[in-house]
Design a protein around this motif. Structure first.
Motif, PDB file in Angstrom:
ATOM      1  N   ARG A  22       0.857  -1.187   0.000  1.00  0.00           N
ATOM      2  CA  ARG A  22       0.000   0.000   0.000  1.00  0.00           C
ATOM      3  C   ARG A  22       0.889   1.232   0.000  1.00  0.00           C
ATOM      4  N   TYR A  23       0.467   2.258  -0.723  1.00  0.00           N
ATOM      5  CA  TYR A  23       1.228   3.506  -0.742  1.00  0.00           C
ATOM      6  C   TYR A  23       1.116   4.200   0.610  1.00  0.00           C
ATOM      7  N   LEU A  24      -0.079   4.234   1.163  1.00  0.00           N
ATOM      8  CA  LEU A  24      -0.317   4.795   2.487  1.00  0.00           C
ATOM      9  C   LEU A  24      -0.933   3.699   3.340  1.00  0.00           C
ATOM     10  N   ASP A  25      -0.400   3.507   4.522  1.00  0.00           N
ATOM     11  CA  ASP A  25      -0.929   2.481   5.403  1.00  0.00           C
ATOM     12  C   ASP A  25      -0.981   3.044   6.811  1.00  0.00           C
ATOM     13  N   ALA A  26      -2.118   2.889   7.451  1.00  0.00           N
ATOM     14  CA  ALA A  26      -2.294   3.431   8.789  1.00  0.00           C
ATOM     15  C   ALA A  26      -3.222   2.509   9.578  1.00  0.00           C
ATOM     16  N   ALA A  27      -3.166   2.631  10.892  1.00  0.00           N
ATOM     17  CA  ALA A  27      -3.962   1.783  11.774  1.00  0.00           C
ATOM     18  C   ALA A  27      -5.418   2.226  11.858  1.00  0.00           C
ATOM     19  N   SER A  28      -5.678   3.503  11.563  1.00  0.00           N
ATOM     20  CA  SER A  28      -7.045   4.010  11.658  1.00  0.00           C
ATOM     21  C   SER A  28      -7.313   4.999  10.532  1.00  0.00           C
ATOM     22  N   GLU A  29      -8.589   5.256  10.289  1.00  0.00           N
ATOM     23  CA  GLU A  29      -8.953   6.200   9.236  1.00  0.00           C
ATOM     24  C   GLU A  29      -8.461   7.621   9.533  1.00  0.00           C
ATOM     25  N   PRO A  30      -8.604   8.133  10.770  1.00  0.00           N
ATOM     26  CA  PRO A  30      -8.061   9.470  11.048  1.00  0.00           C
ATOM     27  C   PRO A  30      -6.546   9.552  10.815  1.00  0.00           C
ATOM     28  N   GLU A  31      -5.835   8.494  11.188  1.00  0.00           N
ATOM     29  CA  GLU A  31      -4.387   8.461  10.959  1.00  0.00           C
ATOM     30  C   GLU A  31      -4.076   8.452   9.463  1.00  0.00           C
ATOM     31  N   LEU A  32      -4.863   7.712   8.699  1.00  0.00           N
ATOM     32  CA  LEU A  32      -4.680   7.661   7.249  1.00  0.00           C
ATOM     33  C   LEU A  32      -4.905   9.035   6.626  1.00  0.00           C
ATOM     34  N   LEU A  33      -5.922   9.750   7.081  1.00  0.00           N
ATOM     35  CA  LEU A  33      -6.194  11.095   6.555  1.00  0.00           C
ATOM     36  C   LEU A  33      -5.051  12.057   6.885  1.00  0.00           C
ATOM     37  N   ARG A  34      -4.507  11.962   8.084  1.00  0.00           N
ATOM     38  CA  ARG A  34      -3.353  12.820   8.440  1.00  0.00           C
ATOM     39  C   ARG A  34      -2.146  12.467   7.574  1.00  0.00           C
ATOM     40  N   LEU A  35      -1.935  11.196   7.360  1.00  0.00           N
ATOM     41  CA  LEU A  35      -0.811  10.748   6.531  1.00  0.00           C
ATOM     42  C   LEU A  35      -0.983  11.207   5.088  1.00  0.00           C
ATOM     43  N   ALA A  36      -2.211  11.226   4.595  1.00  0.00           N
ATOM     44  CA  ALA A  36      -2.478  11.638   3.210  1.00  0.00           C
ATOM     45  C   ALA A  36      -2.186  13.120   2.992  1.00  0.00           C
ATOM     46  N   GLU A  37      -2.253  13.924   4.039  1.00  0.00           N
ATOM     47  CA  GLU A  37      -1.940  15.350   3.905  1.00  0.00           C
ATOM     48  C   GLU A  37      -0.471  15.587   3.613  1.00  0.00           C
ATOM     49  N   ARG A  38       0.378  14.763   4.177  1.00  0.00           N
ATOM     50  CA  ARG A  38       1.831  14.863   3.979  1.00  0.00           C
ATOM     51  C   ARG A  38       2.412  13.461   3.829  1.00  0.00           C
ATOM     52  N   PRO A  39       2.126  12.820   2.703  1.00  0.00           N
ATOM     53  CA  PRO A  39       2.601  11.449   2.538  1.00  0.00           C
ATOM     54  C   PRO A  39       4.120  11.391   2.377  1.00  0.00           C
ATOM     55  N   PRO A  40       4.715  10.322   2.858  1.00  0.00           N
ATOM     56  CA  PRO A  40       6.152  10.155   2.648  1.00  0.00           C
ATOM     57  C   PRO A  40       6.418   9.879   1.176  1.00  0.00           C
ATOM     58  N   ARG A  41       7.563  10.304   0.702  1.00  0.00           N
ATOM     59  CA  ARG A  41       7.926   9.997  -0.692  1.00  0.00           C
ATOM     60  C   ARG A  41       8.395   8.563  -0.729  1.00  0.00           C
ATOM     61  N   ARG A  42       7.667   7.743  -1.449  1.00  0.00           N
ATOM     62  CA  ARG A  42       8.012   6.333  -1.583  1.00  0.00           C
ATOM     63  C   ARG A  42       8.407   6.081  -3.028  1.00  0.00           C
ATOM     64  N   VAL A  43       9.539   5.472  -3.211  1.00  0.00           N
ATOM     65  CA  VAL A  43      10.097   5.233  -4.542  1.00  0.00           C
ATOM     66  C   VAL A  43       9.937   3.751  -4.877  1.00  0.00           C
ATOM     67  N   PRO A  44       9.136   3.443  -5.892  1.00  0.00           N
ATOM     68  CA  PRO A  44       8.896   2.029  -6.229  1.00  0.00           C
ATOM     69  C   PRO A  44      10.162   1.221  -6.475  1.00  0.00           C
ATOM     70  N   SER A  45      11.153   1.800  -7.135  1.00  0.00           N
ATOM     71  CA  SER A  45      12.366   1.030  -7.443  1.00  0.00           C
ATOM     72  C   SER A  45      13.163   0.686  -6.186  1.00  0.00           C
ATOM     73  N   ALA A  46      12.933   1.395  -5.089  1.00  0.00           N
ATOM     74  CA  ALA A  46      13.595   1.047  -3.829  1.00  0.00           C
ATOM     75  C   ALA A  46      12.970  -0.214  -3.229  1.00  0.00           C
ATOM     76  N   LEU A  47      11.715  -0.475  -3.593  1.00  0.00           N
ATOM     77  CA  LEU A  47      11.020  -1.650  -3.081  1.00  0.00           C
ATOM     78  C   LEU A  47      11.131  -2.833  -4.035  1.00  0.00           C
ATOM     79  N   ARG A  48      11.241  -2.535  -5.317  1.00  0.00           N
ATOM     80  CA  ARG A  48      11.391  -3.544  -6.370  1.00  0.00           C
ATOM     81  C   ARG A  48      12.482  -3.074  -7.325  1.00  0.00           C
ATOM     82  N   PRO A  49      13.698  -3.544  -7.161  1.00  0.00           N
ATOM     83  CA  PRO A  49      14.828  -3.041  -7.948  1.00  0.00           C
ATOM     84  C   PRO A  49      14.672  -3.085  -9.464  1.00  0.00           C
ATOM     85  N   GLY A  50      13.824  -3.902 -10.022  1.00  0.00           N
ATOM     86  CA  GLY A  50      13.674  -3.987 -11.470  1.00  0.00           C
ATOM     87  C   GLY A  50      12.852  -2.865 -12.083  1.00  0.00           C
TER      88      GLY A  50
END
Length: 74
Positions: A22-50
């Motif tokens: 999941r791009y954003l993952d949180a334990a609760s809906e309020p936490e997910l909404l807070r995370l969506a305001e300032r999501p971390p930059r996640r780089v797909p190639s860091a998770l899957r080198p190909g």
């Protein structure tokens, strides 16, 4: 809301399909909404080198928090 909202959703889906995580993952809906305001930059190639760096850049633009930084249309 406009087409850029759809592109954000497509970016989320593509990230999750490519990485198997999941791009954003949180334990609760309020936490997910807070995370969506300032999501971390996640780089797909860091998770899957190909994954190409060009795809990292395309997803970063599609997943920009500010709609004006996203692609204007598909």
């Amino acid at each position: 809301m406009d087409a850029r909202t759809d592109l954000y959703g497509l970016g989320l889906l593509l990230f999750e399909v490519l990485t198997g995580q999941r791009y954003l993952d949180a334990a609760s809906e309020p936490e997910l909404l807070r995370l969506a305001e300032r999501p971390p930059r996640r780089v797909p190639s860091a998770l899957r080198p190909g994954i190409a760096k060009d795809l990292d850049a395309a997803l970063a633009r599609a997943l920009a928090v500010e709609p004006e930084r996203r692609y204007p249309k598909a």
